[in-house]
Design a protein around this motif. Structure first.
Motif, PDB file in Angstrom:
ATOM      1  N   MET A   1       0.824  -1.208   0.000  1.00  0.00           N
ATOM      2  CA  MET A   1       0.000   0.000   0.000  1.00  0.00           C
ATOM      3  C   MET A   1       0.861   1.262   0.000  1.00  0.00           C
ATOM      4  O   MET A   1       0.579   2.222  -0.706  1.00  0.00           O
ATOM      5  N   ASN A   2       1.926   1.253   0.821  1.00  0.00           N
ATOM      6  CA  ASN A   2       2.763   2.443   0.911  1.00  0.00           C
ATOM      7  C   ASN A   2       3.431   2.774  -0.420  1.00  0.00           C
ATOM      8  O   ASN A   2       3.548   3.941  -0.803  1.00  0.00           O
ATOM      9  N   GLN A   3       3.885   1.737  -1.146  1.00  0.00           N
ATOM     10  CA  GLN A   3       4.476   1.963  -2.458  1.00  0.00           C
ATOM     11  C   GLN A   3       3.462   2.547  -3.425  1.00  0.00           C
ATOM     12  O   GLN A   3       3.776   3.461  -4.194  1.00  0.00           O
ATOM     13  N   ALA A   4       2.241   2.040  -3.365  1.00  0.00           N
ATOM     14  CA  ALA A   4       1.189   2.524  -4.258  1.00  0.00           C
ATOM     15  C   ALA A   4       0.894   3.994  -3.995  1.00  0.00           C
ATOM     16  O   ALA A   4       0.815   4.814  -4.917  1.00  0.00           O
ATOM     17  N   VAL A   5       0.735   4.349  -2.724  1.00  0.00           N
ATOM     18  CA  VAL A   5       0.412   5.719  -2.362  1.00  0.00           C
ATOM     19  C   VAL A   5       1.547   6.667  -2.740  1.00  0.00           C
ATOM     20  O   VAL A   5       1.322   7.737  -3.312  1.00  0.00           O
ATOM     21  N   ALA A   6       2.787   6.275  -2.433  1.00  0.00           N
ATOM     22  CA  ALA A   6       3.932   7.116  -2.765  1.00  0.00           C
ATOM     23  C   ALA A   6       4.083   7.270  -4.278  1.00  0.00           C
ATOM     24  O   ALA A   6       4.385   8.364  -4.782  1.00  0.00           O
ATOM     25  N   GLY A   7       3.862   6.184  -5.022  1.00  0.00           N
ATOM     26  CA  GLY A   7       3.964   6.243  -6.479  1.00  0.00           C
ATOM     27  C   GLY A   7       2.927   7.168  -7.086  1.00  0.00           C
ATOM     28  O   GLY A   7       3.220   7.947  -8.004  1.00  0.00           O
ATOM     29  N   ILE A   8       1.703   7.099  -6.598  1.00  0.00           N
ATOM     30  CA  ILE A   8       0.644   7.977  -7.107  1.00  0.00           C
ATOM     31  C   ILE A   8       0.992   9.445  -6.833  1.00  0.00           C
ATOM     32  O   ILE A   8       0.814  10.316  -7.691  1.00  0.00           O
ATOM     33  N   ALA A   9       1.507   9.710  -5.627  1.00  0.00           N
ATOM     34  CA  ALA A   9       1.892  11.088  -5.284  1.00  0.00           C
ATOM     35  C   ALA A   9       2.979  11.598  -6.222  1.00  0.00           C
ATOM     36  O   ALA A   9       2.900  12.728  -6.728  1.00  0.00           O
ATOM     37  N   LEU A  10       4.007  10.785  -6.472  1.00  0.00           N
ATOM     38  CA  LEU A  10       5.076  11.197  -7.374  1.00  0.00           C
ATOM     39  C   LEU A  10       4.560  11.447  -8.779  1.00  0.00           C
ATOM     40  O   LEU A  10       4.976  12.400  -9.456  1.00  0.00           O
ATOM     41  N   GLY A  11       3.662  10.593  -9.230  1.00  0.00           N
ATOM     42  CA  GLY A  11       3.101  10.760 -10.571  1.00  0.00           C
ATOM     43  C   GLY A  11       2.313  12.047 -10.715  1.00  0.00           C
ATOM     44  O   GLY A  11       2.436  12.763 -11.718  1.00  0.00           O
ATOM     45  N   ILE A  12       1.507  12.380  -9.712  1.00  0.00           N
ATOM     46  CA  ILE A  12       0.706  13.615  -9.779  1.00  0.00           C
ATOM     47  C   ILE A  12       1.599  14.841  -9.692  1.00  0.00           C
ATOM     48  O   ILE A  12       1.409  15.823 -10.432  1.00  0.00           O
ATOM     49  N   LEU A  13       2.596  14.806  -8.803  1.00  0.00           N
ATOM     50  CA  LEU A  13       3.482  15.961  -8.644  1.00  0.00           C
ATOM     51  C   LEU A  13       4.384  16.168  -9.848  1.00  0.00           C
ATOM     52  O   LEU A  13       4.931  17.266 -10.028  1.00  0.00           O
ATOM     53  N   SER A  14       4.550  15.144 -10.700  1.00  0.00           N
ATOM     54  CA  SER A  14       5.354  15.320 -11.907  1.00  0.00           C
ATOM     55  C   SER A  14       4.736  16.342 -12.851  1.00  0.00           C
ATOM     56  O   SER A  14       5.401  16.835 -13.770  1.00  0.00           O
ATOM     57  N   LEU A  15       3.473  16.687 -12.619  1.00  0.00           N
ATOM     58  CA  LEU A  15       2.782  17.681 -13.442  1.00  0.00           C
ATOM     59  C   LEU A  15       3.533  19.008 -13.479  1.00  0.00           C
ATOM     60  O   LEU A  15       3.471  19.741 -14.465  1.00  0.00           O
ATOM     61  N   HIS A  16       4.286  19.319 -12.420  1.00  0.00           N
ATOM     62  CA  HIS A  16       5.026  20.582 -12.355  1.00  0.00           C
ATOM     63  C   HIS A  16       6.144  20.643 -13.392  1.00  0.00           C
ATOM     64  O   HIS A  16       6.656  21.732 -13.666  1.00  0.00           O
ATOM     65  N   PHE A  17       6.532  19.511 -13.971  1.00  0.00           N
ATOM     66  CA  PHE A  17       7.637  19.487 -14.919  1.00  0.00           C
ATOM     67  C   PHE A  17       7.169  19.259 -16.355  1.00  0.00           C
ATOM     68  O   PHE A  17       7.989  19.066 -17.241  1.00  0.00           O
ATOM     69  N   TRP A  18       5.864  19.292 -16.585  1.00  0.00           N
ATOM     70  CA  TRP A  18       5.346  19.043 -17.921  1.00  0.00           C
ATOM     71  C   TRP A  18       5.395  20.318 -18.766  1.00  0.00           C
ATOM     72  O   TRP A  18       4.811  21.333 -18.391  1.00  0.00           O
ATOM     73  N   PRO A  19       6.039  20.287 -19.922  1.00  0.00           N
ATOM     74  CA  PRO A  19       5.989  21.451 -20.821  1.00  0.00           C
ATOM     75  C   PRO A  19       4.650  21.547 -21.553  1.00  0.00           C
ATOM     76  O   PRO A  19       4.255  22.624 -21.995  1.00  0.00           O
ATOM     77  N   GLN A  20       3.963  20.428 -21.694  1.00  0.00           N
ATOM     78  CA  GLN A  20       2.647  20.409 -22.323  1.00  0.00           C
ATOM     79  C   GLN A  20       1.884  19.171 -21.857  1.00  0.00           C
ATOM     80  O   GLN A  20       2.458  18.274 -21.251  1.00  0.00           O
ATOM     81  N   ILE A  21       0.572  19.149 -22.115  1.00  0.00           N
ATOM     82  CA  ILE A  21      -0.249  18.004 -21.718  1.00  0.00           C
ATOM     83  C   ILE A  21      -0.206  16.964 -22.828  1.00  0.00           C
ATOM     84  O   ILE A  21      -0.667  17.230 -23.950  1.00  0.00           O
ATOM     85  N   PRO A  22       0.349  15.788 -22.580  1.00  0.00           N
ATOM     86  CA  PRO A  22       0.437  14.763 -23.636  1.00  0.00           C
ATOM     87  C   PRO A  22      -0.916  14.124 -23.926  1.00  0.00           C
ATOM     88  O   PRO A  22      -1.850  14.198 -23.123  1.00  0.00           O
ATOM     89  N   ASP A  23      -1.003  13.476 -25.069  1.00  0.00           N
ATOM     90  CA  ASP A  23      -2.230  12.778 -25.450  1.00  0.00           C
ATOM     91  C   ASP A  23      -2.391  11.496 -24.629  1.00  0.00           C
ATOM     92  O   ASP A  23      -1.428  10.951 -24.083  1.00  0.00           O
ATOM     93  N   TYR A  24      -3.640  10.994 -24.601  1.00  0.00           N
ATOM     94  CA  TYR A  24      -3.921   9.784 -23.824  1.00  0.00           C
ATOM     95  C   TYR A  24      -3.165   8.564 -24.348  1.00  0.00           C
ATOM     96  O   TYR A  24      -2.867   7.640 -23.591  1.00  0.00           O
ATOM     97  N   ILE A  25      -2.854   8.553 -25.637  1.00  0.00           N
ATOM     98  CA  ILE A  25      -2.172   7.388 -26.203  1.00  0.00           C
ATOM     99  C   ILE A  25      -0.824   7.143 -25.523  1.00  0.00           C
ATOM    100  O   ILE A  25      -0.392   6.006 -25.351  1.00  0.00           O
ATOM    101  N   TRP A  26      -0.170   8.269 -25.087  1.00  0.00           N
ATOM    102  CA  TRP A  26       1.104   8.121 -24.392  1.00  0.00           C
ATOM    103  C   TRP A  26       0.925   7.430 -23.041  1.00  0.00           C
ATOM    104  O   TRP A  26       1.776   6.650 -22.616  1.00  0.00           O
ATOM    105  N   PHE A  27      -0.198   7.712 -22.380  1.00  0.00           N
ATOM    106  CA  PHE A  27      -0.428   7.096 -21.074  1.00  0.00           C
ATOM    107  C   PHE A  27      -0.791   5.619 -21.216  1.00  0.00           C
ATOM    108  O   PHE A  27      -0.390   4.797 -20.407  1.00  0.00           O
ATOM    109  N   VAL A  28      -1.549   5.309 -22.242  1.00  0.00           N
ATOM    110  CA  VAL A  28      -1.870   3.896 -22.468  1.00  0.00           C
ATOM    111  C   VAL A  28      -0.588   3.111 -22.744  1.00  0.00           C
ATOM    112  O   VAL A  28      -0.370   2.025 -22.203  1.00  0.00           O
ATOM    113  N   THR A  29       0.275   3.689 -23.569  1.00  0.00           N
ATOM    114  CA  THR A  29       1.553   3.046 -23.871  1.00  0.00           C
ATOM    115  C   THR A  29       2.413   2.914 -22.609  1.00  0.00           C
ATOM    116  O   THR A  29       3.026   1.867 -22.355  1.00  0.00           O
TER     117      THR A  29
END
Length: 787
Positions: A1-29
């Protein structure tokens, strides 16, 4: 559970480093690749990081879709919606938040609401919850972008606001007409009553009960998070004393609400006959009090965090489970991020979670009161006060990086003031405020409780007044020391010197032998041939900084308004960020407010050693043709006007050529600052200075058609043309025709409206360019607001 929660937090906070919003196909891949990698390499956390980025993508996409419903360029449009701000006619304000249900002919989805901040200069009584049809001039939340200072775009993003505008006219929609088609002509009935929120009704009652109390604005902030009553002097007092967190409904107050509810539940359970139904009454009343207080605050981010953590703890108690404190904090963090992925763009998010994390570290490191039943009462209280003082000191030191990131400094008096004020407000003021709110149905009792709460704030405000001027602005040059000091406090905290002598000896040797830690300051040796020109983003107006080493000269001060100026909002923060606290000189091109409006604030706060202007001003030297001087080996030469006037208008603007011939005789660079000179001044100046050929040219009069004549530009071949202008100025500057003239000359066209702050680093003929909107503070939401 702790790994899951920490991973989700890191993924959401990565938004601060996005130059643009990628398409959904990138997330599926990414999910597919992450799944394979996780399966074979047993890196399960990776798949949760990708899941977190998907949550961030959904949040950013929803926000972007809502923003795209608002015109890029400002235009008049009809909107229908509901007032979402608390308002009261006795505390006037022209700004309020509005949640749209329709814009133009487009209906807004309930699942992706559109919220805008509006300004209505006409005094109109409005209430939270009322529905209105408004004619507005609406635009996206495009703002100034500078090295330092308030970032309006980040603020709008963090607060889930999608646009801003000016109300031109409006009509209230009453309950009887709400079933009519949207944007149709409503038939208003004065006898109908518009729906008003319960929170608004409670605020109106409290405003009436606290009318005449000295600290009414603070009481409203403590009870409803309503801050419209606080003026600039109040905010400066709170900033300098470090009490800002006490004058808003923060996590501390939610915790106090839980304690009050728990205490009341215990009293009821103790007085009532023994019953299994009352066993958990303190727990549920504590949660109810916390929920009610968070509702009064409008569920702001700090209250969400505190409410979540309180709920988790209460549920764990009810289920007789035990989690470590860091796990509770992590789950609360991720829950907040999942429900509001953009919340991490607000200061409240980081301040709230950072403070709780530091308090948790303090607790596990032994910085807590140990209960000794055999100790005397005096010794017990002395121990408690000692621990409280240590906690305040640790909070001040460990919160330094977060404070610097969001506010550029820290209050040096915060530890002492909070040591005295926090227990007082927590044990006296907040319980009185809670009791006054609960007893609103008994106006006479509630009024007495409000009076007592007001009385309790007198010593707090008296203490806060002693900290006037205690705010310390920290420059970038001090950042290594700041981080190093914070790290040292953490080391000393967890690793005692007696046990880890070798470690501290090694750290000391590294620090002593580390040279070049700081950048150049005013007292350091100035680089051989390097200087800097900054055109600050000040909206419609002008401010140019010329800097070398730790020295600075200012050309024009930008505009001012009723409660502030560009000097305090932009110029001072930018200079302080680089450790410059005083100006060597100030030049005013002419007297118009957009160029000289902030002069008084600059003089008072940045204390320039010398001042020049093209009109007659007390204490100013002349800025007229023929004047020349050298500053930091840079040559300043005044080309215009030929004489001083009583009040300098556009044609009398002080035109200055700045060059580095003394620094770089083989390959000099020149910058021409032109103010707002008009066509006639240009023609006369072209005759007087036919050989002038600047490398960097400030386009006269913000790119107006009244300037930049072909005759003026005939002999010039600038590499860069600079324009200081607001994107949404009413004069539609700069002119497309003028822009084309400069492009035909081969000049790079740079405007603050499109590029934010523009900075040149000049050394031996080489010009390094930084556009703060594109190269320094680039992000996906910047593109969204300017696309």
């Amino acid at each position: 559970m702790n790994q899951a929660v920490a991973g989700i937090a890191l993924g959401i906070l990565s938004l601060h480093f996005w130059p643009q919003i990628p398409d959904y196909i990138w997330f599926v891949t990414a999910l597919m690749i992450g799944g394979v990698v996780s399966y074979f390499l047993r890196l399960r956390m990776l798949i949760w990081v990708v899941f977190g980025t998907l949550v961030a993508k959904i949040g950013a996409t929803f926000y972007a879709d809502a923003v795209r419903l608002i015109p890029i360029e400002r235009e008049n449009i009809t909107i229908v919606g509901e007032v979402s701000s608390l308002l009261n006619q006795n505390i006037p304000t022209s700004k309020f938040d509005f949640t749209l249900s329709a814009i133009g002919q487009h209906e807004i989805s309930y699942w992706n609401p559109l919220r805008v901040r509006l300004e209505w200069l006409r005094a109109v009584e409005m209430k939270q919850g009322e529905r209105w049809q408004l004619e507005v001039r609406l635009r996206r939340p495009y703002g100034r972008v500078n090295r330092a200072g308030f970032d309006a775009e980040r603020y709008f993003l963090g607060n889930q606001l999608h646009g801003k505008g000016m109300v031109l006219s409006g009509q209230r929609i009453f309950l009887a007409e709400q079933s009519a088609p949207l944007l149709s002509e409503p038939q208003f009935s004065e006898s109908s009553l518009s729906e008003v929120s319960l929170r608004q009704l409670a605020l109106d009652r409290v405003v009436a009960l606290t009318d005449g109390l000295v600290h009414q604005p603070y009481l409203l902030a403590l009870s409803f998070g309503f801050r419209d009553g606080l003026d600039n002097a109040d905010w400066l007092r709170l900033r300098d004393s470090g009490l800002s967190h006490l004058m808003a409904i923060s996590g501390l107050h939610i915790g106090l609400a839980v304690v009050c509810g728990w205490w009341l539940g215990c009293q009821i359970r103790g007085a009532a006959p023994e019953s299994d139904m009352l066993l958990w009454l303190p727990l549920w009343l504590g949660l109810l009090f916390a929920l009610g207080y968070a509702w009064l605050a409008g569920f702001s981010l700090p209250t969400q965090r505190a409410l979540l953590m309180s709920s988790i703890v209460m549920v764990l108690i009810r289920l007789r489970l035990q989690w470590p404190g860091w796990q509770i904090l992590l789950v609360a963090l991720v829950t907040c991020l999942v429900f509001n992925p953009l919340g991490s763009y607000s200061a409240g998010f980081w301040l709230s979670f950072s403070a709780v994390f530091i308090l948790y570290l303090a607790n596990i490191s032994g910085l807590r009161v140990d209960i000794d039943r055999e100790a005397s009462r005096l010794r017990t209280w002395r121990n408690k006060l000692r621990q409280l003082a240590l906690v305040q000191l640790v909070l001040m030191c460990m919160m330094l990086p977060v404070q610097w990131q969001w506010f550029g400094g820290i209050s040096l008096a915060a530890a002492i003031v909070n040591f005295l004020a926090v227990p007082w407000v927590s044990m006296l003021t907040v319980p009185l405020v809670l009791a006054a709110i609960v007893s609103l149905w008994l106006p006479s009792l509630s009024a007495q409780l409000w009076w007592l709460a007001d009385l309790s704030l007198f010593p707090v405000m008296w203490l806060a007044d002693f900290s006037n001027g205690a705010w310390w602005s920290i420059s970038v040059s001090w950042l290594p020391y700041l981080l190093g000091g914070t790290g040292l406090v953490a080391l000393l905290w967890f690793l005692p010197v007696r046990t880890f002598k070798a470690l501290y000896l090694a750290v000391t040797l590294v620090v002593v032998s580390w040279r070049g830690l700081l950048g150049p300051t005013k007292y350091d040796a100035v680089p051989a041939a390097q200087w800097q020109v900054d055109m600050l983003d000040v909206g419609h107006g002008l401010t140019i900084l010329i800097r070398r080493g730790g020295f600075a000269v200012l050309y024009d001060t930008g505009n001012r308004w009723e409660q502030g100026s560009i000097a305090t909002a932009v110029i001072e923060p930018v200079l302080l960020a680089d450790g410059v606290r005083e100006l060597d000189g100030m030049l005013l091109s002419h007297a118009d407010s957009d160029h000289a409006g902030g002069a008084a604030d600059v003089i008072a706060r940045l204390q320039p050693e010398w001042k020049r202007s093209s009109d007659r001003r007390d204490g100013f030297m002349p800025c007229r043709r023929g004047e020349s001087w050298q500053w930091q080996q840079l040559d300043f030469r005044v080309l215009w006007p030929p004489r001083l006037v009583v009040r300098a208008a556009n044609p009398h603007s002080c035109v200055i050529e700045i060059s580095d011939r003394a620094l770089s005789p083989a390959n000099p660079t020149s910058v021409l600052l032109t103010g707002d000179i008009d066509a006639i001044s240009e023609l006369l100046l072209a005759k007087l200075e036919p050989e002038i050929a600047p490398d960097v040219l400030l386009v006269p009069h913000h790119g107006s058609k009244t300037s930049s004549t072909k005759t003026w530009l005939a002999s010039m071949d600038p590499s860069y043309a600079l324009v200081s202008v607001a994107r949404y100025n009413p004069w539609q500057l700069p002119s497309a025709e003028v822009k084309q003239r400069y492009l035909d000359k081969g000049a790079a066209w740079l405007t603050t409206a499109r590029n934010g702050q523009v900075s040149f680093t000049i050394e031996e003929g080489k010009l390094g360019l930084l556009r703060y909107r594109q190269e320094v503070k680039d992000s996906w939401f910047r593109k969204l607001f300017s696309e």
